[in-house]
Design an enzyme around this catalytic site. Structure first.
Site, PDB file in Angstrom:
ATOM      1  N   LYS A 152       0.804  -1.231   0.000  1.00  0.00           N
ATOM      2  CA  LYS A 152       0.000   0.000   0.000  1.00  0.00           C
ATOM      3  C   LYS A 152       0.840   1.284   0.000  1.00  0.00           C
ATOM      4  CE  LYS A 152      -4.126  -1.857   2.221  1.00  0.00           C
ATOM      5  NZ  LYS A 152      -5.133  -1.704   3.260  1.00  0.00           N
ATOM      6  N   ASP A 188      -9.846   2.926   2.147  1.00  0.00           N
ATOM      7  CA  ASP A 188      -9.935   2.373   3.516  1.00  0.00           C
ATOM      8  C   ASP A 188     -10.467   3.434   4.464  1.00  0.00           C
ATOM      9  OD1 ASP A 188      -8.860  -0.119   2.922  1.00  0.00           O
ATOM     10  OD2 ASP A 188      -6.804   0.570   3.183  1.00  0.00           O
TER      11      ASP A 188
END
Ligand code: ATR
Length: 355
Positions: A152, A188
């Site tokens: 990420k 997220d």
């Protein structure tokens, strides 16, 4: 076993015969469509077919399997109606991570694409070399990708543009390919905030966030943006202090927690995840009844932390809410269509249900 195999052979024959009859009907509809000058693919009708099938589904067929099977059958129907897919090539999406075997993203996104009547396919790729994989998005013309552990952060340097929120968080979990230009986003953050906001008010409330890794970073940014008064709680002091300083909020070492006077508590560590699901991130004896407790762990669905919090009378939010919400935002970024969130949640819950 021989008898059971005979039974399966017999059932397969009947399924095949029924598929043949279904295709005959589809072909007849195709002729009518042709005469009326209507296109073959009817997204709304396909969505209705799935809704109806879901209402009829019986155990032990899983929701994701129902979508997989009937998507192929509907595809066969389109093909006897003699019309190629409306797009030049099937849009492909993928999740890049390592490990990736247990990811629920493929079944969730493939079902969502089917429910929306959209062409496309979503694959799980075990990726060691994220730079090469990002080039693969360009080379293969993928529509987009989900990025998960451990890529990420590193993925960011290989993208053409990174959305300002993702840049502030310092992590990208979504790549969108717009005419060859790769854009990075972090869903997220909004996924977690939506999961919380669906059950409680964040603005003006004290929130404790346990953890200081990538997940905590994204959730912490979201909570700060939504106006929550944030305290980071973490086992390792340096990491916790660093995140608290980046988010301009308080920090408390996990070992020094003697009370939990917060309106909202979020677990952003992996503590409680299967197979080590007997652990809790905080001493649950300290929980107060009015607290809203959210866990970012979704396997198991009812973590020990959430079970004990519920026993104390707390409102609980499971990790599936976050997972599905972040996936829904991804879907909308890729397709410009509203995500079928209820279907996505149902598919994921079904996969997590013990057989
Ligand atoms: P992610 O990017 O998914 O958040 P990570 O960067 O490995 O993963 O972060 C995991 C978080 O869970 C960290 O805050 C970690 O605490 P440390 O900073 O002390 O390592 C926390 N964590 C993991 N296992 C833990 C445990 N057994 N007890 C307490 N915290 C734990």
């Amino acid at each position: 076993m021989a008898t059971l195999r005979e039974r399966i052979d017999d059932i397969d024959e009947r399924i095949l015969e029924l598929i043949g009859r279904r295709l005959e009907a589809a072909r007849a509809i195709g002729r009518i469509k042709q005469q009326a000058g209507i296109t073959v693919v009817d997204n709304r009708r396909e969505g209705e077919i799935f809704k109806r099938l879901l209402s009829l589904k019986q155990e032990p067929l899983k929701t994701g399997s129902l979508y997989r099977i009937f998507r192929s059958i509907i595809g066969a129907g389109r093909s006897v109606q003699k019309q190629k897919s409306e797009t030049d090539a099937l849009p492909i999406y993928a999740v890049f991570g390592d490990p990736i075997g247990h990811s629920l993203s493929p079944v969730m996104h493939n079902s969502a694409l089917a429910q929306a009547g959209l062409d496309g396919c979503y694959l799980a790729c075990r990726v060691k070399d994220i730079a090469a994989a990002v080039n693969g998005i360009r080379g293969l013309g993928l529509g987009g990708a989900s990025i998960t552990i451990p890529h990420k952060i590193t993925v960011m340097e290989y993208l053409d543009q990174v959305d300002s929120l993702a840049a502030d968080i310092g992590a990208v979990n979504t790549v969108v390919n717009r005419q060859g230009v790769l854009h990075g986003y972090n869903t997220d953050c909004s996924g977690a905030v939506k999961a919380l906001a669906d059950k409680t008010v964040i603005d003006g409330h004290d929130v404790a966030l346990v953890g200081a890794g990538g997940a905590a970073r994204a959730i912490g940014f979201g909570i700060r943006q939504a106006g929550g008064g944030l305290t980071i709680i973490n086992r390792t002091i340096e990491k916790g202090e660093k995140l608290a300083s980046d988010l301009d909020c308080d920090f408390k070492p996990l070992s020094e927690i003697k009370e939990l006077p917060y309106g909202i508590i979020v677990n952003a560590t992996s503590v409680g995840m299967a197979p080590r699901d007997d652990r809790v991130p905080l001493d649950t004896d300290l929980l107060e009844r009015k607290t809203v407790v959210m866990d970012s762990v979704y396997n198991p669905l009812k973590t020990r932390f959430l079970t004990q919090a519920a026993n104390k009378g707390c409102t609980t939010i499971d990790g599936v809410a976050m997972f599905v919400n972040q996936g829904a935002v991804q879907f909308e970024l890729w397709t410009d269509r509203k995500a079928p969130v209820d279907v996505m949640r149902r598919v994921v819950l079904d996969e997590l249900a013990t057989p």
